[in-house]
Design an enzyme around this catalytic site. Structure first.
Site, PDB file in Angstrom:
ATOM      1  N   THR A  11       0.849  -1.195   0.000  1.00 51.76           N
ATOM      2  CA  THR A  11       0.000   0.000   0.000  1.00 51.76           C
ATOM      3  C   THR A  11       0.888   1.250   0.000  1.00 51.76           C
ATOM      4  O   THR A  11       2.055   1.206   0.373  1.00 51.76           O
ATOM      5  CB  THR A  11      -0.936   0.023   1.214  1.00 51.76           C
ATOM      6  OG1 THR A  11      -0.168   0.237   2.409  1.00 51.76           O
ATOM      7  CG2 THR A  11      -1.711  -1.284   1.338  1.00 51.76           C
ATOM      8  N   GLY A  68       7.030   3.723  -0.761  1.00 54.71           N
ATOM      9  CA  GLY A  68       6.380   2.588  -1.401  1.00 54.71           C
ATOM     10  C   GLY A  68       6.931   2.319  -2.786  1.00 54.71           C
ATOM     11  O   GLY A  68       7.085   1.163  -3.197  1.00 54.71           O
ATOM     12  N   TYR A  75      -0.708  12.111  14.434  1.00 55.82           N
ATOM     13  CA  TYR A  75      -0.008  11.075  13.662  1.00 55.82           C
ATOM     14  C   TYR A  75       0.503   9.937  14.545  1.00 55.82           C
ATOM     15  O   TYR A  75       0.243   8.757  14.262  1.00 55.82           O
ATOM     16  CB  TYR A  75       1.157  11.730  12.912  1.00 55.82           C
ATOM     17  CG  TYR A  75       2.015  10.780  12.117  1.00 55.82           C
ATOM     18  CD1 TYR A  75       1.512  10.156  10.982  1.00 55.82           C
ATOM     19  CD2 TYR A  75       3.332  10.513  12.493  1.00 55.82           C
ATOM     20  CE1 TYR A  75       2.307   9.279  10.237  1.00 55.82           C
ATOM     21  CE2 TYR A  75       4.127   9.651  11.755  1.00 55.82           C
ATOM     22  CZ  TYR A  75       3.613   9.042  10.626  1.00 55.82           C
ATOM     23  OH  TYR A  75       4.392   8.187   9.894  1.00 55.82           O
TER      24      TYR A  75
END
Length: 306
Positions: A43, A50, A188
């Protein structure tokens, strides 16, 4: 019925020029024995980390399924992955949409087969002091939607296939910020802490089922997501390729936890000298100012997707 993934185009593959393969380094060679010819779902594959991870796994011969929201960026990642020697399917999916996640997982299983490896790398970050977010509870909900609930939803959808086959590996990407208790990340850090805790409990449940669960605590990484925090520009950081290699280490070793020495030290201080860790975090909060966007306009988000 449309497939969940855009398959590699045969014409494009045929047009690729032959290239002398580069001699793999030790990590790539070990990855080949771990993920070679295995289906790996990544993902956040449209982002910097990524994308680099996809290339690294492509060099190891993985069969990659690339998830993200930006189709153009995913296509570029797929191109680089295929040039590295892997195969890639592009799957635009919004992880915050449970129906979209369910459709993806069902079609992937029906048309491509179960996933062998899942890397929950997608994430969103907002750096903003809580005093500047008193009317921004939606920021906290958005962090959990992407960083926690999206990853959990996808994991639960792909877990039955791993369980049925008796093997699998789930890698959750977390943060050093949780280990050091860094300020201005009250939205976060908790989302990544929740993902870490999910993985710890899940790992205990799946240990005897042949399915491993790992958490990777990434330090500061130079990416478009961290760029809005100009105060970080003078701090040491990894590049996206180095971060991808940390994730690759988790895939090779299967260890429950991959961290940096600084992150590990932060966790130890939290146990043996919690006041010292708090004092250090308070110094970081004092000397690394608010991001320019948050300082100029508290109503404006400075977060970005990975």
């Amino acid at each position: 019925m449309p497939t969940p993934c855009d398959q590699e185009q045969p014409a494009r593959a045929a047009q690729r020029r032959w290239r002398r393969p580069r001699r793999p380094d030790r990590l790539t060679a070990r990855l080949a024995g771990t993920v070679g010819r295995r289906r790996v779902v990544v993902t956040g594959a449209s982002g910097a980390i990524g994308g680099q991870l996809a290339v690294l796994l492509g060099q190891a011969g993985a069969d990659l399924v690339l998830l993200g929201r930006n189709r153009t960026a995913l296509a570029e990642t797929a191109r680089r992955t295929e040039e590295a020697g892997g195969t890639a399917r592009v799957c635009p999916v919004d992880l915050t949409d449970p129906a979209a996640v369910a459709r993806f997982a069902d079609r992937l299983t029906a048309e491509c087969g179960a996933a062998d490896v899942l890397v929950n790398n997608a994430g969103r970050s907002i750096r903003r002091g809580a005093v500047n977010a008193l009317d921004r509870a939606h920021d906290y909900r958005r962090m959990m939607a992407v960083n926690y609930f999206g990853a959990v939803d996808l994991t639960l959808r792909l877990l039955p296939g791993m369980h049925e086959r008796g093997h699998g590996h789930i890698v959750n990407v977390a943060t050093i910020g949780r280990q050091l208790g860094m300020g201005r990340f009250t939205a976060y850090n908790p989302s990544k802490a929740a993902l870490e805790a999910f993985g710890q409990s899940l790992g205990a449940e799946l240990r005897r089922e042949g399915i491993r669960v790992s958490t990777v605590h990434l330090p500061l990484v130079r990416t478009p997501m961290s760029a809005p925090t100009t105060a970080f520009a003078r701090l040491p950081a990894l590049d996206a390729r180095q971060a991808a290699r940390m994730i690759g280490t988790a895939l090779v070793t299967g260890t429950p936890r991959v961290s940096t020495p600084l992150g590990t030290l932060g966790e130890l201080l939290g146990v043996v000298a919690p006041r010292a860790l708090l004092a250090l975090a308070a110094l970081e909060y004092r000397y690394l100012p608010e991001s320019p966007g948050a300082a100029r306009n508290p109503a404006r988000t400075t977060g970005r997707d990975a």
